[in-house]
Enzyme design. Structure first.
Site, PDB file in Angstrom:
ATOM      1  N   CYS A  51      -0.464   4.113   2.100  1.00 50.07           N
ATOM      2  CA  CYS A  51      -0.170   3.765   3.668  1.00 50.07           C
ATOM      3  C   CYS A  51       1.240   3.940   3.983  1.00 50.07           C
ATOM      4  O   CYS A  51       1.479   4.692   5.048  1.00 50.07           O
ATOM      5  CB  CYS A  51      -0.420   2.383   3.902  1.00 50.07           C
ATOM      6  SG  CYS A  51      -2.138   1.815   3.521  1.00 50.07           S
ATOM      7  N   ASP A  52       2.256   3.655   3.006  1.00 50.21           N
ATOM      8  CA  ASP A  52       3.310   3.620   3.648  1.00 50.21           C
ATOM      9  C   ASP A  52       4.526   4.339   2.875  1.00 50.21           C
ATOM     10  O   ASP A  52       5.658   4.335   3.276  1.00 50.21           O
ATOM     11  CB  ASP A  52       3.989   2.003   3.446  1.00 50.21           C
ATOM     12  CG  ASP A  52       3.152   1.314   4.362  1.00 50.21           C
ATOM     13  OD1 ASP A  52       2.720   1.722   5.314  1.00 50.21           O
ATOM     14  OD2 ASP A  52       3.032  -0.104   4.077  1.00 50.21           O
ATOM     15  N   CYS A  67       0.868  -1.146  -0.014  1.00 51.90           N
ATOM     16  CA  CYS A  67      -0.103   0.048  -0.168  1.00 51.90           C
ATOM     17  C   CYS A  67       0.953   1.255  -0.003  1.00 51.90           C
ATOM     18  O   CYS A  67       1.509   1.572   0.946  1.00 51.90           O
ATOM     19  CB  CYS A  67      -0.906  -0.016   1.041  1.00 51.90           C
ATOM     20  SG  CYS A  67      -1.955   1.397   1.340  1.00 51.90           S
TER      21      CYS A  67
END
Length: 308
Positions: free
Chosen positions: A136-137, A133
């Site tokens: 997300c990261d 992701c």
């Protein structure tokens, strides 16, 4: 007999449980025996979930959601659903330990699973450079050289997004043509930070404590090579967890559970769905949580109508 059973223990399931419990429905939430908490259990720092300006570890966030659900009266059981009977007005759930539970309403929030490469070090380095992701990261890879595996729209989107942070992004693809739409391809081709590694597959991930490099194999010649990177993003698709309801609930072309408009109502009365299992596009913790809210409210209205 219960009013409502919730299958799934990710943000959608726990949020649905919070709302249902606060409505006095005393929900039973069925968490997996081995994967309780959903995909966030494999995520380290979560910085884009509202209310946590300093960020929060994925497992810690799920623990807080569970605590909140239980505070209002949710019962959490750690077992796997092996069979469902949705044919009648009473919904029946059978667990791996042989127990059977019945309810007037059911919320399906089983999420989706990112497709994996199946490499030995993939799980070991998850959260330590291996991610599924970018939104997300991506922030954690500032000024690093990273790689994205995949050739579809999601891979091009991930690679383009990651150029906001990384100094260089390699896109590793098995063939010399992409599956992505023309506009997504062109956007990636035009980005100076993106370099394509054609006709290649990842066969190894190196690094003791974090990702340090990849071992590639040329799909045409079979020759192996190494690529020094500080991160690997796997974008080869995801599969909604719908194995329990095949041939029972209507599915979309993407394989997710079909719902009516913006509601959570499925093709079977009294059965509702929420989170990634109905969302082929966004797949974020916060959108899953919002979807869980919708499912709980829809179920509450359904149950109220039964008593009229």
């Amino acid at each position: 007999m219960r009013e409502i059973i919730i299958i799934g223990s990710g943000p959608a399931g726990y949020t649905a449980a919070i709302y249902a419990a606060r409505a006095g429905l005393e929900p039973l939430l069925l968490a997996s025996s081995v994967e309780a908490g959903g995909e966030l259990m494999n995520t380290t720092e979560v910085e884009n979930f509202p209310g946590f300006p300093e960020g929060i570890q994925g497992p810690a966030l799920m623990e807080k959601l569970q605590e909140q659900a239980e505070k209002f009266g949710t019962t959490v059981a750690y077992d796997d659903v092996t069979e469902l009977d949705l044919t009648g007005t009473t919904k029946k759930v059978i667990l791996g330990n042989g127990e059977s539970h019945e309810a007037h309403a059911l919320i399906f929030a089983t999420g989706s699973a990112y497709r994996k490469l199946g490499l030995p070090d993939e799980e070991r380095l998850s959260g330590r450079g291996v991610s599924w992701c970018a939104t997300c990261d991506g922030f954690f890879f500032k000024e690093k050289t990273i790689a994205v595996v995949g050739g579809g729209d999601s891979a091009m989107e991930e690679a383009t997004f990651l150029t906001r942070f990384a100094s260089k992004v390699y896109v590793v693809h098995r063939t010399d043509t992409l599956r992505a739409s023309k506009i997504m391809q062109q956007r990636a081709f035009d980005n100076d930070k993106i370099e394509f590694v054609w006709n290649s597959e990842v066969i190894g991930i190196t690094g003791a404590e974090a990702v340090e490099g990849l071992t590639l194999r040329n799909t045409v010649t079979g020759a192996e090579s190494s690529l020094d990177v500080g991160g690997l993003f796997i974008a080869i698709g995801n599969d909604p967890r719908t194995h329990l309801i095949h041939n029972t609930l209507e599915l979309t072309a993407e394989g997710t559970i079909a719902v009516e408009g913006r509601s959570s109502r499925t093709s079977v009365s009294g059965v509702f769905a929420a989170g990634d299992v109905i969302d082929p596009t966004y797949r974020q913790a916060v959108t899953a949580a919002a979807s869980g809210t919708v499912a709980a409210l829809d179920a509450e209205h359904f149950l109220a109508a039964l008593g009229e």
